[in-house]
Design a protein around this motif. Structure first.
Motif, PDB file in Angstrom:
ATOM      1  N   ARG A   1     -75.980 -21.112 -27.461  1.00 29.33           N
ATOM      2  CA  ARG A   1     -75.098 -21.088 -26.296  1.00 29.33           C
ATOM      3  C   ARG A   1     -74.666 -22.506 -25.892  1.00 29.33           C
ATOM      4  O   ARG A   1     -73.518 -22.748 -25.528  1.00 29.33           O
ATOM      5  N   ILE A   2     -75.598 -23.436 -25.933  1.00 30.88           N
ATOM      6  CA  ILE A   2     -75.275 -24.823 -25.582  1.00 30.88           C
ATOM      7  C   ILE A   2     -74.262 -25.391 -26.572  1.00 30.88           C
ATOM      8  O   ILE A   2     -73.272 -26.019 -26.177  1.00 30.88           O
ATOM      9  N   LEU A   3     -74.503 -25.156 -27.869  1.00 27.93           N
ATOM     10  CA  LEU A   3     -73.585 -25.654 -28.896  1.00 27.93           C
ATOM     11  C   LEU A   3     -72.194 -25.033 -28.737  1.00 27.93           C
ATOM     12  O   LEU A   3     -71.179 -25.730 -28.791  1.00 27.93           O
ATOM     13  N   ASP A   4     -72.163 -23.714 -28.520  1.00 25.89           N
ATOM     14  CA  ASP A   4     -70.878 -23.025 -28.350  1.00 25.89           C
ATOM     15  C   ASP A   4     -70.092 -23.591 -27.174  1.00 25.89           C
ATOM     16  O   ASP A   4     -68.886 -23.849 -27.275  1.00 25.89           O
TER      17      ASP A   4
ATOM     18  N   LEU B   1     -56.015 -13.741 -34.087  1.00 27.11           N
ATOM     19  CA  LEU B   1     -57.440 -13.425 -34.064  1.00 27.11           C
ATOM     20  C   LEU B   1     -58.089 -14.100 -32.870  1.00 27.11           C
ATOM     21  O   LEU B   1     -57.879 -15.292 -32.619  1.00 27.11           O
ATOM     22  N   ILE B   2     -58.878 -13.328 -32.125  1.00 26.44           N
ATOM     23  CA  ILE B   2     -59.640 -13.879 -31.001  1.00 26.44           C
ATOM     24  C   ILE B   2     -61.110 -13.731 -31.345  1.00 26.44           C
ATOM     25  O   ILE B   2     -61.656 -12.626 -31.381  1.00 26.44           O
ATOM     26  N   LEU B   3     -61.743 -14.870 -31.621  1.00 25.09           N
ATOM     27  CA  LEU B   3     -63.102 -14.899 -32.157  1.00 25.09           C
ATOM     28  C   LEU B   3     -63.969 -15.848 -31.334  1.00 25.09           C
ATOM     29  O   LEU B   3     -63.462 -16.770 -30.695  1.00 25.09           O
ATOM     30  N   PRO B   4     -65.289 -15.654 -31.373  1.00 20.12           N
ATOM     31  CA  PRO B   4     -66.181 -16.569 -30.653  1.00 20.12           C
ATOM     32  C   PRO B   4     -66.355 -17.878 -31.409  1.00 20.12           C
ATOM     33  O   PRO B   4     -66.049 -17.968 -32.612  1.00 20.12           O
ATOM     34  N   ILE B   5     -66.855 -18.889 -30.741  1.00 20.24           N
ATOM     35  CA  ILE B   5     -67.103 -20.188 -31.361  1.00 20.24           C
ATOM     36  C   ILE B   5     -67.984 -20.050 -32.602  1.00 20.24           C
ATOM     37  O   ILE B   5     -67.778 -20.726 -33.606  1.00 20.24           O
ATOM     38  N   ARG B   6     -68.957 -19.136 -32.558  1.00 22.45           N
ATOM     39  CA  ARG B   6     -69.880 -18.994 -33.691  1.00 22.45           C
ATOM     40  C   ARG B   6     -69.143 -18.682 -34.987  1.00 22.45           C
ATOM     41  O   ARG B   6     -69.633 -19.004 -36.074  1.00 22.45           O
TER      42      ARG B   6
ATOM     43  N   LEU C   1     -68.145 -17.311 -25.204  1.00 23.71           N
ATOM     44  CA  LEU C   1     -68.715 -16.057 -24.730  1.00 23.71           C
ATOM     45  C   LEU C   1     -69.744 -16.301 -23.641  1.00 23.71           C
ATOM     46  O   LEU C   1     -70.402 -17.338 -23.606  1.00 23.71           O
ATOM     47  N   LYS C   2     -69.859 -15.326 -22.767  1.00 23.90           N
ATOM     48  CA  LYS C   2     -70.867 -15.384 -21.710  1.00 23.90           C
ATOM     49  C   LYS C   2     -71.446 -13.994 -21.530  1.00 23.90           C
ATOM     50  O   LYS C   2     -70.711 -13.006 -21.444  1.00 23.90           O
TER      51      LYS C   2
END
Length: 256
Positions: free
Chosen positions: A18-21, A111-116, A133-134
């Motif tokens: 989460r911190i990295l994202d 495309l809508i994607l999370p940082i991961r 994301l949260k």
């Protein structure tokens, strides 16, 4: 044993991830994302397209062409069955991102994607929006801030719809019915054909996170309340769907 190991790794690495994202998003992607690619989709009726078996009974190619469609996860597996294509695809699950990475790296769809997804190997391109994301049960209409992500990607798609300031929200393919024999939210390797999605190959012999139907219903209720507060009609046109949260409609009503 491997399933338990995957769950433990997810728990142990939660806060570092989460911190990295968040850092990657705040320092880079928030500014590098081409948010303007969504402007042509605003103020129009939205079609949310789930991944249930009912899609095989849904004439996607005949649905009103004025609808902006949001597909989810491995919706590309339906391409061999129909000429219909989504305008936007969103996916937030790590397993699905890994399994569908080749498509995500070659698709020209928004495309809508999370940082991961970025550090799982999805390359940054102009048609991709990497979002933060949260874990919260809240409809967040400003996806440039964050996307609430909990137990169903349909909730993610509904927030994307909210960001687009829609005239209406219309749902197909969200069957809200699954066959599985483990606890909700646990990880399982599906042996054999997938009966829970429109394609038997969807999770065939692959890992998937088991659905949480009661948890999903909480999120759907929040979504219904949000859109009603904005006076945006939201209707479920899923063929033989089991979800009872939204007003129901007959699929014939949205065909051309």
């Amino acid at each position: 044993m491997k399933e338990k190991t995957l769950v433990l790794l997810k728990v142990w690495t939660y806060y570092p991830r989460r911190i990295l994202d968040t850092l990657l998003y705040l320092l880079y992607f928030r500014y590098m994302n081409n948010w303007s690619i969504l402007s042509k989709f605003t103020n129009k009726p939205i079609l949310i397209v789930g991944n249930g078996p009912s899609l095989n009974k849904t004439p996607l190619a005949d649905i009103d062409k004025s609808f902006i469609s949001i597909g989810m996860n491995k919706i590309n597996l339906i391409y061999e069955k129909t000429s219909w294509r989504p305008d936007i695809i969103t996916c937030v699950n790590g397993f699905v991102i890994r399994q569908n990475k080749e498509y995500f790296n070659t698709s020209d769809k928004v495309l809508i994607l999370p940082i991961r997804a970025f550090y799982l190997g999805v390359k940054h391109r102009d048609n991709i929006l990497f979002v933060n994301l949260k874990d919260t049960n809240k409809v967040e209409p400003n996806i440039q801030k964050y996307l609430s992500s909990t137990c169903t990607v349909t909730f993610t798609a509904l927030q994307v719809a909210a960001y687009l300031n829609p005239k209406s929200v219309n749902i197909v393919g969200v069957d809200h019915s699954f066959v599985f024999d483990e606890k909700p939210n646990s990880v399982q390797k599906l042996e054999g054909d997938d009966v829970n999605h429109f394609s038997k190959d969807y999770f065939k012999n692959q890992y998937w996170g088991l659905p949480d139907l009661p948890g999903s219903e909480i999120l759907y209720k929040l979504s219904k309340e949000y859109f009603e507060s904005k006076k945006v009609p939201i209707t479920d046109f899923t063929v033989e769907g089991k979800l009872t949260i939204f007003n129901k409609g007959n699929i014939a009503e949205i065909l051309q």
